[in-house]
Design a protein around this motif. Structure first.
Motif, PDB file in Angstrom:
ATOM      1  N   TRP A  57       0.802  -1.214   0.000  1.00  0.00           N
ATOM      2  CA  TRP A  57       0.000   0.000   0.000  1.00  0.00           C
ATOM      3  C   TRP A  57       0.840   1.272   0.000  1.00  0.00           C
ATOM      4  CZ3 TRP A  57      -5.171   0.423  -0.701  1.00  0.00           C
ATOM      5  CH2 TRP A  57      -5.920  -0.748  -0.637  1.00  0.00           C
ATOM      6  N   TRP A  58       2.146   1.135   0.124  1.00  0.00           N
ATOM      7  CA  TRP A  58       2.995   2.335   0.107  1.00  0.00           C
ATOM      8  C   TRP A  58       2.866   3.075  -1.228  1.00  0.00           C
ATOM      9  CZ3 TRP A  58       6.709   3.282  -3.493  1.00  0.00           C
ATOM     10  CH2 TRP A  58       7.136   2.207  -4.274  1.00  0.00           C
ATOM     11  N   VAL A  59       2.550   2.337  -2.309  1.00  0.00           N
ATOM     12  CA  VAL A  59       2.368   2.964  -3.620  1.00  0.00           C
ATOM     13  C   VAL A  59       1.171   3.910  -3.585  1.00  0.00           C
ATOM     14  CG1 VAL A  59       1.921   2.551  -6.064  1.00  0.00           C
ATOM     15  CG2 VAL A  59       3.381   0.975  -4.768  1.00  0.00           C
ATOM     16  N   VAL A  60       0.101   3.498  -2.895  1.00  0.00           N
ATOM     17  CA  VAL A  60      -1.088   4.343  -2.781  1.00  0.00           C
ATOM     18  C   VAL A  60      -0.757   5.602  -1.990  1.00  0.00           C
ATOM     19  CG1 VAL A  60      -3.433   4.467  -1.887  1.00  0.00           C
ATOM     20  CG2 VAL A  60      -2.612   2.354  -2.936  1.00  0.00           C
ATOM     21  N   VAL A  61      -0.007   5.445  -0.908  1.00  0.00           N
ATOM     22  CA  VAL A  61       0.395   6.608  -0.106  1.00  0.00           C
ATOM     23  C   VAL A  61       1.215   7.579  -0.949  1.00  0.00           C
ATOM     24  CG1 VAL A  61       1.716   7.360   1.908  1.00  0.00           C
ATOM     25  CG2 VAL A  61       0.336   5.266   2.029  1.00  0.00           C
ATOM     26  N   PHE A  62       2.142   7.045  -1.712  1.00  0.00           N
ATOM     27  CA  PHE A  62       2.988   7.891  -2.557  1.00  0.00           C
ATOM     28  C   PHE A  62       2.153   8.634  -3.597  1.00  0.00           C
ATOM     29  CE2 PHE A  62       5.791   8.859  -6.061  1.00  0.00           C
ATOM     30  CZ  PHE A  62       6.974   9.255  -5.441  1.00  0.00           C
ATOM     31  N   ALA A  63       1.234   7.915  -4.257  1.00  0.00           N
ATOM     32  CA  ALA A  63       0.431   8.519  -5.326  1.00  0.00           C
ATOM     33  C   ALA A  63      -0.525   9.570  -4.770  1.00  0.00           C
ATOM     34  CB  ALA A  63      -0.345   7.432  -6.065  1.00  0.00           C
ATOM     35  N   LEU A  64      -1.148   9.286  -3.621  1.00  0.00           N
ATOM     36  CA  LEU A  64      -2.095  10.238  -3.053  1.00  0.00           C
ATOM     37  C   LEU A  64      -1.407  11.475  -2.486  1.00  0.00           C
ATOM     38  CD1 LEU A  64      -4.643   7.886  -1.247  1.00  0.00           C
ATOM     39  CD2 LEU A  64      -4.967   9.179  -3.363  1.00  0.00           C
ATOM     40  N   THR A  65      -0.111  11.401  -2.246  1.00  0.00           N
ATOM     41  CA  THR A  65       0.636  12.565  -1.778  1.00  0.00           C
ATOM     42  C   THR A  65       1.138  13.404  -2.950  1.00  0.00           C
ATOM     43  OG1 THR A  65       1.358  11.308   0.159  1.00  0.00           O
ATOM     44  CG2 THR A  65       2.560  13.336  -0.346  1.00  0.00           C
ATOM     45  N   LEU A  66       1.640  12.760  -3.977  1.00  0.00           N
ATOM     46  CA  LEU A  66       2.207  13.467  -5.120  1.00  0.00           C
ATOM     47  C   LEU A  66       1.146  13.878  -6.142  1.00  0.00           C
ATOM     48  CD1 LEU A  66       4.777  14.415  -6.631  1.00  0.00           C
ATOM     49  CD2 LEU A  66       4.898  12.127  -7.658  1.00  0.00           C
ATOM     50  N   GLY A  67       0.138  13.021  -6.343  1.00  0.00           N
ATOM     51  CA  GLY A  67      -0.854  13.246  -7.394  1.00  0.00           C
ATOM     52  C   GLY A  67      -1.544  14.597  -7.361  1.00  0.00           C
ATOM     53  N   PRO A  68      -2.032  15.059  -6.204  1.00  0.00           N
ATOM     54  CA  PRO A  68      -2.713  16.356  -6.193  1.00  0.00           C
ATOM     55  C   PRO A  68      -1.854  17.512  -6.689  1.00  0.00           C
ATOM     56  CG  PRO A  68      -3.186  15.140  -4.190  1.00  0.00           C
ATOM     57  CD  PRO A  68      -2.132  14.366  -4.913  1.00  0.00           C
ATOM     58  N   TYR A  69      -0.572  17.461  -6.455  1.00  0.00           N
ATOM     59  CA  TYR A  69       0.287  18.554  -6.893  1.00  0.00           C
ATOM     60  C   TYR A  69       0.504  18.545  -8.399  1.00  0.00           C
ATOM     61  CZ  TYR A  69       1.285  19.872  -2.111  1.00  0.00           C
ATOM     62  OH  TYR A  69       1.156  20.327  -0.824  1.00  0.00           O
ATOM     63  N   VAL A  70       0.342  17.380  -9.019  1.00  0.00           N
ATOM     64  CA  VAL A  70       0.401  17.310 -10.477  1.00  0.00           C
ATOM     65  C   VAL A  70      -0.814  18.018 -11.081  1.00  0.00           C
ATOM     66  CG1 VAL A  70       0.459  15.762 -12.457  1.00  0.00           C
ATOM     67  CG2 VAL A  70       1.739  15.175 -10.394  1.00  0.00           C
ATOM     68  N   LEU A  71      -1.963  17.920 -10.397  1.00  0.00           N
ATOM     69  CA  LEU A  71      -3.187  18.558 -10.874  1.00  0.00           C
ATOM     70  C   LEU A  71      -3.279  20.036 -10.499  1.00  0.00           C
ATOM     71  CD1 LEU A  71      -5.882  15.860  -9.973  1.00  0.00           C
ATOM     72  CD2 LEU A  71      -4.983  16.383 -12.229  1.00  0.00           C
ATOM     73  N   LEU A  72      -2.412  20.497  -9.623  1.00  0.00           N
ATOM     74  CA  LEU A  72      -2.573  21.815  -9.030  1.00  0.00           C
ATOM     75  C   LEU A  72      -2.632  22.924 -10.059  1.00  0.00           C
ATOM     76  CD1 LEU A  72      -2.796  23.463  -6.467  1.00  0.00           C
ATOM     77  CD2 LEU A  72      -0.309  23.502  -6.316  1.00  0.00           C
ATOM     78  N   PHE A  73      -1.756  22.895 -11.055  1.00  0.00           N
ATOM     79  CA  PHE A  73      -1.720  23.993 -12.014  1.00  0.00           C
ATOM     80  C   PHE A  73      -2.826  23.883 -13.052  1.00  0.00           C
ATOM     81  CE2 PHE A  73       1.781  25.485  -9.945  1.00  0.00           C
ATOM     82  CZ  PHE A  73       2.350  26.584 -10.561  1.00  0.00           C
ATOM     83  N   TRP A  74      -3.373  22.699 -13.220  1.00  0.00           N
ATOM     84  CA  TRP A  74      -4.522  22.556 -14.102  1.00  0.00           C
ATOM     85  C   TRP A  74      -5.772  23.073 -13.402  1.00  0.00           C
ATOM     86  CZ3 TRP A  74      -7.890  17.723 -14.789  1.00  0.00           C
ATOM     87  CH2 TRP A  74      -8.804  17.940 -15.816  1.00  0.00           C
TER      88      TRP A  74
END
Length: 372
Positions: A57-74
Motif C-alpha cells: 500500500w505504500w504505492v497508494v500513499v505515494f500517489a495520493l501525496t504526489l498526485g494532487p500537486y500534479v493537478l494543481l496547475f490545471w
C-alpha cells in the motif's frame, strides 16, 4: 448552500487561476511544489514501509501525496478534491509519531491555493469539508481543526485583491469582445450591402436583360428588389446604432486579400498565393495581418516579419511570424488578440498565437472558405 457544496465536490472547474496569477513565475513555482510534494511522498512512503504490518500500500500513499500537486496547475479545486478523497485513507495507512503533521503539511498548500483564488461560496464549502476531514482522521486532536477557518480567513483576505484583478480583467476582455463585435458588424455592413445592392440591380434590370419574362415573373423580381432595398435601409439604421458617439461613417471600400501586401513593412516578406475569396473572409484576413504586424512593430521593434496567405483544402490559412526585437514600446489597448479571435470565430475558424523558440511570435488563423 447545497448547490455550492455540489459544485465544490463534483462540479466542473475550467479555471486556470494559478498560471494566470503567477505569470512568468509559474514554471519555477510548479517545479518547487512538485519537489515539495515528492519529498513528502517519499517521507510518507518510507514511514509506512517501516511499520510492522506494511505491505504494497505504500504505492497508494505515494500517489495520493504526489498526485494532487500534479493537478494543481490545471485546477487547484481538482487537486484539493484528490487530496480530500485520499486524506482519510492515508490517515489509516500512515500512523505513529509525525503522521498527522505529515498530512497537514502536504494538504496545507492545496487548501491555501483554493482559498486564495476561488469565490466565497467555494471557500466556505472547502473549509467545512477540510475541518471534517481533520476531525475524522484524528478525533483526539479535533482542536486542530479550529485552525482551518482561521487560516482560510487570513488567506482569503490576502487573495481578495487578486480576485478583484481577475474579475476586472475578465470584464475588460468581455468589453473588448463586445466592442470588436460591433466593429466587425460595422465593417461587415459594407460587404453585405454590396451583395444586397447587386440583388437590387439584377432584379431591376432583369426585364431588360431577359426579354420575354412573364408579368408574374417581373412582379416577383420587383418584390424581391424592394425587399432587398428595405433590408439595406434597415442595415444602415442598425449601423447608426452601432456607431459610437462622434464616429463618422466610412466611405472607402473595405480592404481585402489584394491589399495585404500594402501592410508589409520594408524588409519583411509577404507571400499571398490566393485568388478570389469571399469578401468577408478577405476582410478578416486583412485585419489579422494588420493587427499582427502592428503588434510586432509595437512590442518587438526592429524585428523581421513574414506573412503567408494561402488556401489549403477549402481553408484560408493566414500565418504571420515575427522574429525577436527590441524592448516593447508599450501602448495599444492590449485587446488585439481578443479582436482577432472574434473575427475568426465569425467564420467558424481557429486562431493560434504563441511565442516561437527564437523569441519571436506567431499568429496563425485558419478560416473555412465554404462555397465561394
Amino acid at each position: 448552500m447545497f448547490r455550492t457544496l455540489y459544485r465544490t465536490v463534483l462540479g466542473p472547474d475550467r479555471t486556470r487561476v494559478l498560471p494566470r496569477a503567477l505569470g512568468r513565475l509559474r514554471l519555477p513555482v510548479l517545479a518547487a511544489l512538485i519537489v515539495y510534494s515528492f519529498v513528502w511522498a517519499v517521507v510518507a512512503s518510507a514511514g509506512y514501509v517501516r511499520q510492522a504490518d506494511s505491505d504494497g500500500w505504500w504505492v497508494v500513499v505515494f500517489a495520493l501525496t504526489l498526485g494532487p500537486y500534479v493537478l494543481l496547475f490545471w485546477s487547484p479545486l481538482y487537486a484539493w478534491r484528490l487530496m480530500a478523497a485520499g486524506f482519510y485513507l492515508v490517515s489509516l495507512l500512515v500512523v505513529g509519531d509525525g503522521a498527522a503533521a505529515f498530512q497537514y503539511w502536504t494538504a496545507a498548500p492545496l487548501f491555501v491555493a483554493v482559498v486564495a483564488f476561488y469565490s466565497r461560496g467555494i471557500v466556505i464549502a472547502v473549509t467545512l469539508i477540510t475541518m471534517a476531514l481533520v476531525i475524522a482522521s484524528e478525533p483526539q486532536a479535533a482542536d486542530m481543526a479550529l485552525f482551518v477557518p482561521i487560516i482560510a480567513a487570513v488567506v482569503y483576505l490576502f487573495g481578495a485583491r487578486g480576485r478583484a484583478e481577475r474579475e476586472l480583467e475578465e470584464e475588460r476582455d468581455a468589453k473588448a469582445a463586445l466592442e470588436e463585435r460591433a466593429r466587425i458588424a460595422r465593417e461587415m455592413h459594407d460587404v453585405v450591402a454590396h451583395h444586397m445592392s447587386m440583388v437590387v440591380v439584377r432584379c431591376e434590370t432583369a426585364p431588360y436583360r431577359l426579354p420575354g419574362l412573364s408579368e408574374e415573373a417581373e412582379k416577383e423580381l420587383q418584390e424581391i428588389g424592394e425587399a432587398a432595398r428595405t433590408a439595406i435601409t434597415d442595415m444602415q439604421r442598425l449601423l447608426g446604432v452601432l456607431r459610437t458617439n462622434g464616429e463618422a461613417p466610412q466611405r472607402e471600400p473595405q480592404p481585402g486579400i489584394s491589399r495585404i501586401p500594402e501592410l508589409v513593412r520594408p524588409g519583411d516578406e509577404a507571400e499571398v498565393g490566393v485568388g478570389d475569396v469571399p469578401e468577408a473572409v478577405g476582410l478578416t484576413a486583412y485585419r489579422i495581418v494588420q493587427e499582427a504586424l502592428t503588434n510586432a512593430t509595437r512590442h518587438a521593434p526592429g524585428s523581421k516579419a513574414s506573412v503567408h496567405v494561402h488556401e489549403n483544402d477549402g481553408v484560408l490559412e493566414v500565418v504571420v511570424v515575427n522574429t525577436a526585437g527590441g524592448p516593447s514600446r508599450g501602448g495599444g489597448s492590449g485587446q488585439g488578440l481578443v479582436g482577432m479571435r472574434e473575427r475568426v470565430a465569425v467564420h467558424g475558424g481557429t486562431l493560434t498565437v504563441k511565442s516561437t523558440e527564437d523569441g519571436g511570435f506567431l499568429v496563425r488563423a485558419r478560416i473555412p472558405l465554404g462555397d465561394k
